[in-house]
Design a protein around this motif. Sequence first.
Motif, PDB file in Angstrom:
ATOM      1  N   GLU A 290      34.683 -29.380 -47.629  1.00 13.19           N
ATOM      2  CA  GLU A 290      33.612 -28.738 -46.741  1.00 13.19           C
ATOM      3  C   GLU A 290      33.625 -27.327 -47.360  1.00 13.19           C
ATOM      4  OE1 GLU A 290      33.770 -29.800 -42.932  1.00 13.19           O
ATOM      5  OE2 GLU A 290      35.047 -31.656 -43.170  1.00 13.19           O
TER       6      GLU A 290
ATOM      7  N   THR B 208      23.813 -31.140 -42.316  1.00 15.01           N
ATOM      8  CA  THR B 208      24.681 -31.223 -43.488  1.00 15.01           C
ATOM      9  C   THR B 208      24.408 -32.126 -44.657  1.00 15.01           C
ATOM     10  OG1 THR B 208      26.558 -31.098 -41.822  1.00 15.01           O
ATOM     11  CG2 THR B 208      27.184 -32.020 -43.940  1.00 15.01           C
TER      12      THR B 208
ATOM     13  N   MET C 298      37.595 -35.031 -47.931  1.00 20.24           N
ATOM     14  CA  MET C 298      36.214 -34.217 -47.452  1.00 20.24           C
ATOM     15  C   MET C 298      36.376 -32.664 -48.012  1.00 20.24           C
ATOM     16  SD  MET C 298      33.887 -36.255 -44.672  1.00 20.24           S
ATOM     17  CE  MET C 298      34.673 -35.277 -43.654  1.00 20.24           C
TER      18      MET C 298
ATOM     19  N   ILE D 298      29.248 -31.083 -47.937  1.00 18.94           N
ATOM     20  CA  ILE D 298      30.555 -31.930 -47.883  1.00 18.94           C
ATOM     21  C   ILE D 298      30.392 -32.729 -49.131  1.00 18.94           C
ATOM     22  CG2 ILE D 298      31.959 -33.674 -46.694  1.00 18.94           C
ATOM     23  CD1 ILE D 298      30.996 -32.553 -43.986  1.00 18.94           C
TER      24      ILE D 298
ATOM     25  N   TYR E 196      25.577 -34.147 -47.847  1.00 25.77           N
ATOM     26  CA  TYR E 196      26.782 -34.891 -48.361  1.00 25.77           C
ATOM     27  C   TYR E 196      26.444 -35.697 -49.621  1.00 25.77           C
ATOM     28  CZ  TYR E 196      28.040 -35.336 -43.396  1.00 25.77           C
ATOM     29  OH  TYR E 196      27.984 -35.333 -41.838  1.00 25.77           O
TER      30      TYR E 196
END
Length: 310
Positions: A184, A111, A182, A157, A113
């Motif tokens: 996503e 992931t 958040m 995210i 961010y």
Amino acid sequence: MRLVNETGLPEPLVRVAERLANSHPVFGTDRYSATETLKGERQVVLARRHADEIVQDVQDTFSMWNGTAIHALLENEAAGTDYEAEQRIEADFDGITLSGGFDLFYDGNSTLYDYKTSKVATIDRQRKLEETKWLEQLYLYKVLRERCGLSVPKRGIIVAMATDFSKMKVGTPGYPEHPIQMLEWELDDEEFERRTLEKSLEVARASKALLESGDEPPLCTYSDCWCTEDWAIKKKGNKRASKVFRSRDEAFEEFFGGGYDVNEYAVYHRISDFRNCRNYCQCAPFCGQWAGLRDNEEICEDITDEYVPF
């Protein structure tokens, strides 16, 4: 950029503002940041051409302080963990170098961010994909990581922190429950990724050609100017619209199919104020497009054009 201190703020604040205002690297005409290419080439070109002429008051750098402070705190906390934090990477695309600095990557769940400090309304538009720059930025970081031989994220995210969050408004329809949200997305849309990279490189190549030739860049789009645009069916003389549409074709399809009397109703093209030009764009003092808009204020009114179908 040259800073001025019109309101006489204390010297430490001025020093912070100077450091933030001049913290971005200076690139040549063949190198562009990913976020830079998400703007129109007019903004890119004018910002580079007039970099030494742009004047900003210390007060106007305040919006950068929160974001920079939060990023620094979070970067420190990520040190020594399994997260990759605050890395700048770059890759070559046939003579154009794109660079990007992602905030956080965790290989454990693949992931990527990115931290954003913004207003509630902006976060909501990005969540609904009424604006897509945050998602486009995640995809560009994904492409850069892949190009650099790094682990490729499967998910992105946006950790969005609302600077204008009010607990008093919680419970209002559509208002978020918390200041930190958040957003996503699975980064698996190959067509969106292709279009995003293609558009980014197109802006970079066009900007390079304009910077080297000295030619006038094309006009900014409504999106570049942060205008919202819609088409409304209204009864003539009424202020409130009967129906509102995001596209001209949808509005006319409804108009023709809905049995509206052309003598009583019309389709209006509505454009909101040019918020970026008026309040935020540092290139505005050097922009002929904005000078023309500013001198013709009626362009910025809610109702700009009337279409009477026949």
